[in-house]
Design an enzyme around this catalytic site. Structure first.
Site, PDB file in Angstrom:
ATOM      1  N   HIS A  18       0.822  -1.207   0.000  1.00 54.79           N
ATOM      2  CA  HIS A  18       0.000   0.000   0.000  1.00 54.79           C
ATOM      3  C   HIS A  18       0.858   1.260   0.000  1.00 54.79           C
ATOM      4  CE1 HIS A  18      -2.978  -2.830   2.042  1.00 54.79           C
ATOM      5  NE2 HIS A  18      -3.508  -2.539   0.879  1.00 54.79           N
ATOM      6  N   ASP A 111      -5.915   6.344   1.061  1.00 52.59           N
ATOM      7  CA  ASP A 111      -6.012   5.197   0.166  1.00 52.59           C
ATOM      8  C   ASP A 111      -7.297   4.431   0.463  1.00 52.59           C
ATOM      9  OD1 ASP A 111      -5.458   3.640   2.397  1.00 52.59           O
ATOM     10  OD2 ASP A 111      -3.473   3.009   1.721  1.00 52.59           O
TER      11      ASP A 111
END
Length: 481
Positions: A18, A111
């Protein structure tokens, strides 16, 4: 003092899968669009992040303590649930760090699991963007699936009919993410909660480009199709992935690669979180051996259970020719003239960029997929979990740059593995895939072009202008006061 330079605060989920795309986006915003960027990461990822930013100016890293969630979530909970709880518990600390700044950021970029931080936007007067480090197909399914009525969901999950998505290719039952097939499980509700929050932002950034996913992007941007669900602008900003590092080419694999013919080597890796069973590892080894093709294999011990795991412990010893016990006896000796084995980790992007590499057997994680496309390397798609089945469908069915295993949930025989390897590495079909992926690589390079008006660059220019307008409005209000 009137602030004229936009400042983006970025909040990343834990795990380098990520964090790395977030870092690449931060570097792009800073270097090409005049942003000052602050990236908030959990302490567990901080050291790795710092090493990726040694030569980057305009990007600051702020560490957040990793929340203790041991009393908040079942130890056996799905990883999506665990990450969501970690991100939720980190929001108060994130707020404190932002409030302590001399000036609030212009924009907060989260995100896919950071949606609990969206509440800070109104309170602290910031624009908000969601950054999807995966692709437009994933985004489309994510925002559309929660809007379906129960009859359509049942047709898909019970009757196993393809899922029809406006303006996009249908998604086979076999390709949908497992979390959507268990509506009574917490992971389903956790995922849906995040997805329903995406349209509450001011825009969505997605790690793809026009030529990679023309149908999905067109639908997401069309108010009569998926755009009516997205409700906010969708900006294709890809491809964003780790750049090739010349400093890593001292790995011994490159001495071996330098001796191989051009486009003759198959690179095999299932990513940092993928694993195969002992039976499947054996079949893969035999398939490689019987294909008679050159290969580099990042091989890890088997995990007889879930194909998704974060870390693997060493398991078993080696035989007298250094063949791991979980591979066929004598495998290393019999393939030593055309194979190179790497335990645990390899400099993947640099290997794929080498002229001797002509194919990639991959789990279809999006970062790995982008690296392969950017190097012009066709793929054998062997998805394991998450959205990887949808990625595999995109690569094989829409783009024609990969072959694909029939059903990754079933054992793949050595004969099928041999056939796939030979198809990509030694047959005309593989040459056609190679031609297509190199053409796609060229479009990726054009997308990133600063001077040629590439689509990724233009998307971020639009985001920049929106942030600058917001700054001007904030400044006018301040002067009016």
């Amino acid at each position: 003092m009137h602030i004229t330079k936009p400042h983006a605060a970025m909040f990343s989920s834990p795990g380098m899968g990520h964090v790395l795309p977030v870092i690449e986006l931060a570097k792009r915003l800073s270097a090409n669009h005049g942003f000052h960027v602050t990236v908030f990461v959990l302490e567990t990822d901080a050291a790795s992040v710092q090493s990726k930013l040694l030569n980057s100016t305009g990007v600051d890293i702020v560490n957040l303590p990793s929340p203790d969630i041991s009393g908040l979530v079942d130890p056996n909970a799905h990883v999506v649930t665990k990450i969501g709880v970690i991100m939720r518990e980190a929001v108060p600390t994130l707020r404190s760090k932002i409030v302590a700044m001399h000036q609030n950021p212009t924009a907060l970029i989260i995100d896919l699991f950071g949606t609990d931080a969206l509440c800070l936007a109104a309170e602290l007067n910031m624009l908000t963007y969601v950054f999807i480090a995966s692709n437009a197909r994933y985004l489309g399914v994510s925002i559309y699936y929660p809007t379906l009525d129960e009859v359509i969901k049942e047709e898909h999950t019970v009757q196993r009919k393809p899922l029809t998505i406006p303006g996009c290719e249908p998604v086979r039952f076999e390709d949908i993410m497992d979390a959507y097939l268990v509506p009574d499980e917490p992971v389903y509700h956790d995922l849906v909660r995040h997805c329903l929050a995406y349209p509450k932002a001011d825009g969505i950034l997605v790690n793809t480009w026009e030529e990679m996913e023309p149908k999905s992007l067109k639908s997401l941007q069309d108010p009569k199709l998926l755009g009516r669900v997205a409700r906010v602008p969708v900006y294709p900003v890809g491809p964003l992935c780790r750049p090739i590092q010349s400093s890593t080419t001292d790995h011994p694999v490159f001495d071996w690669l330098n001796k191989q013919p051009n486009e003759s080597v198959l690179y095999i890796s299932f990513g940092s979180g993928g694993s195969l069973t002992a039976q499947q590892l054996t079949e893969l080894a035999w398939g490689l051996e019987e294909s008679q093709q050159r290969f580099i294999w990042v091989v890890r011990p088997p995990v007889d259970g879930s194909s998704c795991s974060d870390y693997f412990s060493a398991k078993g010893g080696v035989t007298k020719d250094n063949t791991p016990e979980y591979l066929p006896e004598g495998f290393v000796t019999r393939t030593c003239d055309r194979g190179f084995m790497i335990p645990s980790w390899a400099p993947q992007a640099e290997i794929l960029a080498h002229q001797a590499v002509g194919g990639f057997l991959t789990h279809c994680g999006w970062s790995s997929t982008l690296e392969s496309v950017l190097c012009g390397v066709p793929m054998i798609a062997w998805p394991l979990f998450a959205e990887q089945n949808m990625n595999a469908a995109l690569l094989s069915d829409e783009l024609g740059i990969s072959v694909r295993v029939d059903d990754p949930k079933e054992a793949i025989s050595r004969s099928k593995i041999e056939a796939m390897v030979r198809k990509v590495m030694a047959e005309d079909e593989g040459e056609e895939m190679r031609r297509k992926v190199k053409k796609l690589r060229d479009t990726a390079e054009m997308s990133l072009s600063i001077h040629g008006g590439g689509s990724a660059h233009e998307s971020l220019c639009r985001v920049t202008k929106e942030c600058q307008r917001f700054l001007e409005c904030v400044g006018d209000l301040g002067r009016g006061a």
